[in-house]
Enzyme design. Structure first.
Site, PDB file in Angstrom:
ATOM      1  N   CYS A 156       0.831  -1.194   0.000  1.00  0.00           N
ATOM      2  CA  CYS A 156       0.000   0.000   0.000  1.00  0.00           C
ATOM      3  C   CYS A 156       0.873   1.255   0.000  1.00  0.00           C
ATOM      4  O   CYS A 156       1.944   1.280   0.573  1.00  0.00           O
ATOM      5  CB  CYS A 156      -0.927   0.100   1.208  1.00  0.00           C
ATOM      6  SG  CYS A 156      -1.904  -1.366   1.496  1.00  0.00           S
ATOM      7  N   ARG A 170       3.136   0.067  -5.155  1.00  0.00           N
ATOM      8  CA  ARG A 170       3.016  -0.594  -3.848  1.00  0.00           C
ATOM      9  C   ARG A 170       1.697  -1.351  -3.700  1.00  0.00           C
ATOM     10  O   ARG A 170       1.448  -1.984  -2.679  1.00  0.00           O
ATOM     11  CB  ARG A 170       3.133   0.448  -2.728  1.00  0.00           C
ATOM     12  CG  ARG A 170       4.390   1.283  -2.789  1.00  0.00           C
ATOM     13  CD  ARG A 170       4.397   2.322  -1.691  1.00  0.00           C
ATOM     14  NE  ARG A 170       4.471   1.696  -0.391  1.00  0.00           N
ATOM     15  CZ  ARG A 170       5.580   1.315   0.190  1.00  0.00           C
ATOM     16  NH1 ARG A 170       6.740   1.531  -0.395  1.00  0.00           N
ATOM     17  NH2 ARG A 170       5.563   0.743   1.372  1.00  0.00           N
ATOM     18  N   TRP A 196      -2.930  -2.638  -1.520  1.00  0.00           N
ATOM     19  CA  TRP A 196      -2.677  -4.026  -1.892  1.00  0.00           C
ATOM     20  C   TRP A 196      -3.302  -4.850  -0.767  1.00  0.00           C
ATOM     21  O   TRP A 196      -2.877  -4.781   0.380  1.00  0.00           O
ATOM     22  CB  TRP A 196      -1.175  -4.305  -1.978  1.00  0.00           C
ATOM     23  CG  TRP A 196      -0.862  -5.660  -2.529  1.00  0.00           C
ATOM     24  CD1 TRP A 196      -0.785  -6.012  -3.851  1.00  0.00           C
ATOM     25  CD2 TRP A 196      -0.560  -6.837  -1.788  1.00  0.00           C
ATOM     26  NE1 TRP A 196      -0.457  -7.333  -3.968  1.00  0.00           N
ATOM     27  CE2 TRP A 196      -0.316  -7.870  -2.715  1.00  0.00           C
ATOM     28  CE3 TRP A 196      -0.480  -7.140  -0.425  1.00  0.00           C
ATOM     29  CZ2 TRP A 196       0.008  -9.177  -2.330  1.00  0.00           C
ATOM     30  CZ3 TRP A 196      -0.157  -8.433  -0.047  1.00  0.00           C
ATOM     31  CH2 TRP A 196       0.090  -9.433  -0.994  1.00  0.00           C
ATOM     32  N   ASN A 236      -0.516   1.753   6.033  1.00  0.00           N
ATOM     33  CA  ASN A 236       0.271   0.781   5.284  1.00  0.00           C
ATOM     34  C   ASN A 236       0.947  -0.122   6.290  1.00  0.00           C
ATOM     35  O   ASN A 236       1.669   0.359   7.164  1.00  0.00           O
ATOM     36  CB  ASN A 236       1.326   1.507   4.439  1.00  0.00           C
ATOM     37  CG  ASN A 236       2.381   0.552   3.905  1.00  0.00           C
ATOM     38  OD1 ASN A 236       2.077  -0.589   3.586  1.00  0.00           O
ATOM     39  ND2 ASN A 236       3.616   1.013   3.815  1.00  0.00           N
ATOM     40  N   GLY A 237       0.712  -1.435   6.186  1.00  0.00           N
ATOM     41  CA  GLY A 237       1.339  -2.375   7.113  1.00  0.00           C
ATOM     42  C   GLY A 237       0.330  -3.413   7.555  1.00  0.00           C
ATOM     43  O   GLY A 237      -0.738  -3.563   6.959  1.00  0.00           O
ATOM     44  N   GLU A 286      16.063 -16.508 -12.561  1.00  0.00           N
ATOM     45  CA  GLU A 286      15.601 -15.127 -12.661  1.00  0.00           C
ATOM     46  C   GLU A 286      14.793 -14.926 -13.951  1.00  0.00           C
ATOM     47  O   GLU A 286      13.749 -14.264 -13.950  1.00  0.00           O
ATOM     48  CB  GLU A 286      16.799 -14.171 -12.584  1.00  0.00           C
ATOM     49  CG  GLU A 286      16.474 -12.706 -12.721  1.00  0.00           C
ATOM     50  CD  GLU A 286      15.415 -12.195 -11.756  1.00  0.00           C
ATOM     51  OE1 GLU A 286      15.095 -12.869 -10.769  1.00  0.00           O
ATOM     52  OE2 GLU A 286      14.877 -11.102 -12.019  1.00  0.00           O
ATOM     53  N   LYS A 325      10.861 -13.788 -14.048  1.00  0.00           N
ATOM     54  CA  LYS A 325      10.456 -12.583 -14.775  1.00  0.00           C
ATOM     55  C   LYS A 325       9.334 -12.897 -15.739  1.00  0.00           C
ATOM     56  O   LYS A 325       8.341 -12.191 -15.823  1.00  0.00           O
ATOM     57  CB  LYS A 325      11.670 -12.038 -15.538  1.00  0.00           C
ATOM     58  CG  LYS A 325      11.744 -10.580 -15.624  1.00  0.00           C
ATOM     59  CD  LYS A 325      12.424  -9.928 -14.460  1.00  0.00           C
ATOM     60  CE  LYS A 325      11.848 -10.264 -13.109  1.00  0.00           C
ATOM     61  NZ  LYS A 325      12.597  -9.776 -11.995  1.00  0.00           N
ATOM     62  N   GLU A 327       6.018 -13.696 -13.846  1.00  0.00           N
ATOM     63  CA  GLU A 327       5.456 -12.502 -13.193  1.00  0.00           C
ATOM     64  C   GLU A 327       4.619 -11.647 -14.136  1.00  0.00           C
ATOM     65  O   GLU A 327       3.555 -11.186 -13.768  1.00  0.00           O
ATOM     66  CB  GLU A 327       6.604 -11.599 -12.710  1.00  0.00           C
ATOM     67  CG  GLU A 327       6.972 -11.729 -11.278  1.00  0.00           C
ATOM     68  CD  GLU A 327       7.992 -10.675 -10.885  1.00  0.00           C
ATOM     69  OE1 GLU A 327       9.019 -10.534 -11.573  1.00  0.00           O
ATOM     70  OE2 GLU A 327       7.751  -9.992  -9.876  1.00  0.00           O
ATOM     71  N   HIS A 345      16.277 -36.322 -13.610  1.00  0.00           N
ATOM     72  CA  HIS A 345      15.830 -36.802 -12.298  1.00  0.00           C
ATOM     73  C   HIS A 345      14.355 -36.492 -12.062  1.00  0.00           C
ATOM     74  O   HIS A 345      13.886 -36.530 -10.924  1.00  0.00           O
ATOM     75  CB  HIS A 345      16.693 -36.183 -11.193  1.00  0.00           C
ATOM     76  CG  HIS A 345      18.126 -36.591 -11.273  1.00  0.00           C
ATOM     77  ND1 HIS A 345      18.556 -37.866 -11.007  1.00  0.00           N
ATOM     78  CD2 HIS A 345      19.230 -35.902 -11.665  1.00  0.00           C
ATOM     79  CE1 HIS A 345      19.869 -37.943 -11.199  1.00  0.00           C
ATOM     80  NE2 HIS A 345      20.293 -36.753 -11.610  1.00  0.00           N
ATOM     81  N   LYS A 370       5.185  -3.912  -5.596  1.00  0.00           N
ATOM     82  CA  LYS A 370       6.626  -3.702  -5.673  1.00  0.00           C
ATOM     83  C   LYS A 370       7.315  -3.954  -4.333  1.00  0.00           C
ATOM     84  O   LYS A 370       8.333  -4.617  -4.274  1.00  0.00           O
ATOM     85  CB  LYS A 370       6.887  -2.264  -6.150  1.00  0.00           C
ATOM     86  CG  LYS A 370       8.337  -1.950  -6.387  1.00  0.00           C
ATOM     87  CD  LYS A 370       8.849  -2.710  -7.587  1.00  0.00           C
ATOM     88  CE  LYS A 370      10.323  -2.505  -7.817  1.00  0.00           C
ATOM     89  NZ  LYS A 370      10.862  -3.536  -8.727  1.00  0.00           N
TER      90      LYS A 370
HETATM   91  C1  AGP Z   1      10.998  -9.192  -8.692  1.00  0.00           C
HETATM   92  O1  AGP Z   1      10.707  -9.106 -10.039  1.00  0.00           O
HETATM   93  C2  AGP Z   1       9.861  -9.410  -7.835  1.00  0.00           C
HETATM   94  N1  AGP Z   1       8.856  -8.435  -8.015  1.00  0.00           N
HETATM   95  C3  AGP Z   1      10.080  -9.862  -6.425  1.00  0.00           C
HETATM   96  O2  AGP Z   1      10.489 -11.194  -6.491  1.00  0.00           O
HETATM   97  C4  AGP Z   1      11.096  -9.090  -5.540  1.00  0.00           C
HETATM   98  O3  AGP Z   1      12.387  -9.291  -6.018  1.00  0.00           O
HETATM   99  C5  AGP Z   1      10.975  -9.585  -4.090  1.00  0.00           C
HETATM  100  O4  AGP Z   1       9.695  -9.285  -3.615  1.00  0.00           O
HETATM  101  C6  AGP Z   1      12.028  -9.013  -3.189  1.00  0.00           C
HETATM  102  O5  AGP Z   1      11.911  -7.626  -3.092  1.00  0.00           O
HETATM  103  P1  AGP Z   1      13.078  -6.754  -2.463  1.00  0.00           P
HETATM  104  O6  AGP Z   1      14.281  -6.943  -3.313  1.00  0.00           O
HETATM  105  O7  AGP Z   1      12.550  -5.364  -2.507  1.00  0.00           O
HETATM  106  O8  AGP Z   1      13.312  -7.249  -1.071  1.00  0.00           O
END
Ligand code: AGP
Length: 592
Positions: A2, A27, A72, A98-99, A469, A473, A476, A492, A587
């Protein structure tokens, strides 16, 4: 998660609040709302994006005080009842939060006994009511906030106002970010500094358990015991927190294309005049520790896999843990472990949980983060900043490259090995070449992949870390199921999934693993897979899909992650999806 904003004394707070929320919607973007003072508390809110909120907010609001929120969802569905701002039962208190309040249920039960009723399911509404409960008794907002903070457990950045004071905002926080922007005749607050920079370059970052009363010309900060305190006024590099898209259609594309200057910036920040510039005591502590524990989440965890290998290359033993796993079952290998936390945002709740454990066990620690002033930056013993500039796209790209670059420099500095500098310089030419010449090729692959439902990535060693990675990506932002498999693990189990036409993307950039990877390609091809090979010139074979210039193989995450990022980007684009704000994600993951 948020995003929250607040303004007092500003002539047109609606513009600040709406534009600010837009900048903070990385956020969370399930619902959005704002509240202002006009003969009492007025609230406008709805499910949906900040853009939608903007379309329902009238342009003629007259109020010098306003708060806003983009959500969020954590507690309660993303519906109107749970959308912020929240108003207390007797309509005296309005706030955004937020929290996460961990003990909100018992407080809710207590308030229920006292006659309070609730319209939604959020923990935030419970705080509004608890605050009102005390405010009605003592008529002092600072006393009430102090009392509330002594009762609630969890993370919070809260901004609100009362129905009897149109001149001031109250704010209080613990473990969630909140920045105050100092204006001339007005003052502002926000979850991060980006909405504030258009108005001021003077900021105050509150400590945990601080509260502040913010008025047109005055900001009074109180610590948790209620003592008035002075917090440092800081300035920030506006360029690094700018949300300007600079002509790009999406933040993700802009951020991928910032990778080259970022590698230069990190290298010149931490290495100059033939010397590494890391804090000498940090390097001494790292050298004296007998085990490095990495903790991180998501993309940052993938960077830690690479970083762990770098430290091992310089003779350090290292373990890498997903933060949410280590937080609940921490292990402490070695006699003198040193913990390296990695987090783009510096606000990830799983890591903050780890930090509690780290502090409890008195372990030496370092945060590698992109966000100066974040909770982890302020609370870890050592901090190294990535200087990558604000990353807005939910899918992390430039921060990943920055993390790996910094880890390569840090590990090399343990033995003062400057060869990394030339290797990184050379990587830059590879990335430039990809950005200049390879996009059409990658777009073509993306158009072939866009309608697939499963995609595998294969690699070994550094290329496996990169595959993880690349796969994250893709899933996501394209919503295509994807898995990264170490080449050797294929037989395996996962090979059972290979079927006619299944796309398998293979990285071959390391001479030591290339022959085995070629064997893997034969195994999947013979079972009908459609293979796309990304290889380096030295290891390329006829028929490979993308062939890039050679580089030091340990830097594949720096040199060619750009290909993986473009691929995910173009697949998402081809599917017509929201590249920068994929569904269900945010984010900063500030909840566990
Ligand atoms: C990355 O593309 C993601 N959105 C997510 O995995 C992110 O890397 C993860 O939430 C960790 O965030 P941070 O690096 O801000 O701790």
């Amino acid at each position: 998660m948020c995003g929250i904003v607040g303004a007092v004394g500003l002539n047109n707070p609606t513009e600040y609040v709406q534009k600010g929320l837009k900048m903070l919607d990385y956020r969370g973007y399930d619902s959005a709302g704002l509240a202002y003072f006009d003969n009492g508390i007025k609230i406008i809110k709805d499910v949906g994006s900040v853009e939608h909120l903007m379309s329902i907010v009238p342009s003629n609001i007259i109020s010098n005080l306003m708060i806003g929120h983009t959500r969020w969802a954590t507690h309660g569905a993303p519906d109107i009842r749970n959308t912020h701002p929240h108003i207390s039962f007797n309509k005296h208190i309005c706030l955004v939060h937020n929290g996460v309040i961990e003990n909100y249920k018992e407080i809710k039960d207590f308030l229920f006994e006292e006659g309070y009723r609730f319209y939604g399911e959020t923990d935030s509404e419970v705080v509004a009511n608890l605050l009102e409960y005390y405010y009605l008794q003592n008529k002092s907002i600072t006393e009430s906030v102090k009392k509330v903070m002594s009762m609630i457990v969890g993370s919070y950045a809260i901004v609100g106002f009362t129905d009897d004071n149109k001149e001031s905002l109250f704010v209080f926080k613990n473990a969630s970010p909140l920045v105050i922007g100092i204006g001339d005749g007005f003052n502002l607050v926000a979850s991060d500094a980006s909405p504030l920079v258009k108005y001021t370059n003077r900021f105050i970052e509150l400590d945990d358990f601080d509260q502040a009363i913010i008025e047109h010309h005055d900001i009074n900060v109180f610590d948790k015991d209620g003592n008035r305190v002075k917090r440092k006024i800081i300035t920030k590099d506006i360029e690094l927190i700018s949300h300007d898209l600079k002509g790009y259609p999406h933040y993700m594309l802009k951020e991928i294309e910032e990778i080259v200057p970022i590698i230069h910036r990190i290298t010149s920040t931490y290495y100059q005049d033939n010397k590494f510039l890391f804090d000498k005591q940090l390097i001494k502590d790292l050298n004296e520790s007998d085990h490095i524990i990495f903790v991180a989440c998501g993309t940052s965890y993938h960077a830690s896999l690479v970083g762990g290998r770098y430290f091992e290359n310089y003779g350090k033993s290292a373990s890498r843990f997903i933060a949410s796993e280590w937080a609940f079952h921490p292990t402490f290998p070695g006699q003198k472990p040193f913990v390296i936390l990695i987090s783009q945002s510096g606000e990830t709740a799983d890591l903050i949980h780890c930090l509690d454990t780290i502090k409890k066990h008195n372990l030496n620690n370092l945060i590698i983060t992109n966000t100066g002033g974040s909770t982890l930056d302020r609370n870890c013993r050592y901090s190294l900043l990535l200087h990558a500039g604000i990353e807005v796209s939910v899918a992390s790209t430039k921060a990943y490259v920055a993390q790996v670059t910094l880890l390569a420099l840090l590990a090399a500095s343990l033995q003062n090995d400057a060869s990394v500098i030339d290797d990184l310089k050379h990587c830059v030419t590879v990335v430039e070449d990809i950005q200049k010449n390879y996009k059409p090729m990658i777009q073509k692959v993306a158009s072939e992949l866009k309608d697939k439902t499963n995609i595998f990535y294969l690699g070994r060693s550094y290329d496996y870390f990169l595959s993880l990675e690349a796969s994250l990506k893709l899933k996501e932002i394209s919503y295509i199921h994807s898995e990264a498999i170490p080449g050797g693990e294929l037989k395996h189990g996962p090979i059972a999934l290979i079927e006619e036409g299944l796309p398998v993307i293979v990285f071959i950039t390391d001479p030591s693993t290339a022959p085995s990877m070629r064997g893997n390609i034969e195994e999947v091809k013979s079972r009908g897979a459609k293979v796309y090979v990304i290889s380096t010139a030295e290891l390329a074979q006829q028929g490979d899909t993308i062939i890039v210039k050679d580089y030091a193989p340990y830097l594949s995450s720096v040199a060619i992650s750009t290909i993986a990022f473009y691929l995910a980007y173009y697949v998402s684009l081809a599917k017509g999806l929201n590249v920068d704000k994929p569904r269900n994600l945010a984010k900063s993951v500030t909840v566990e």
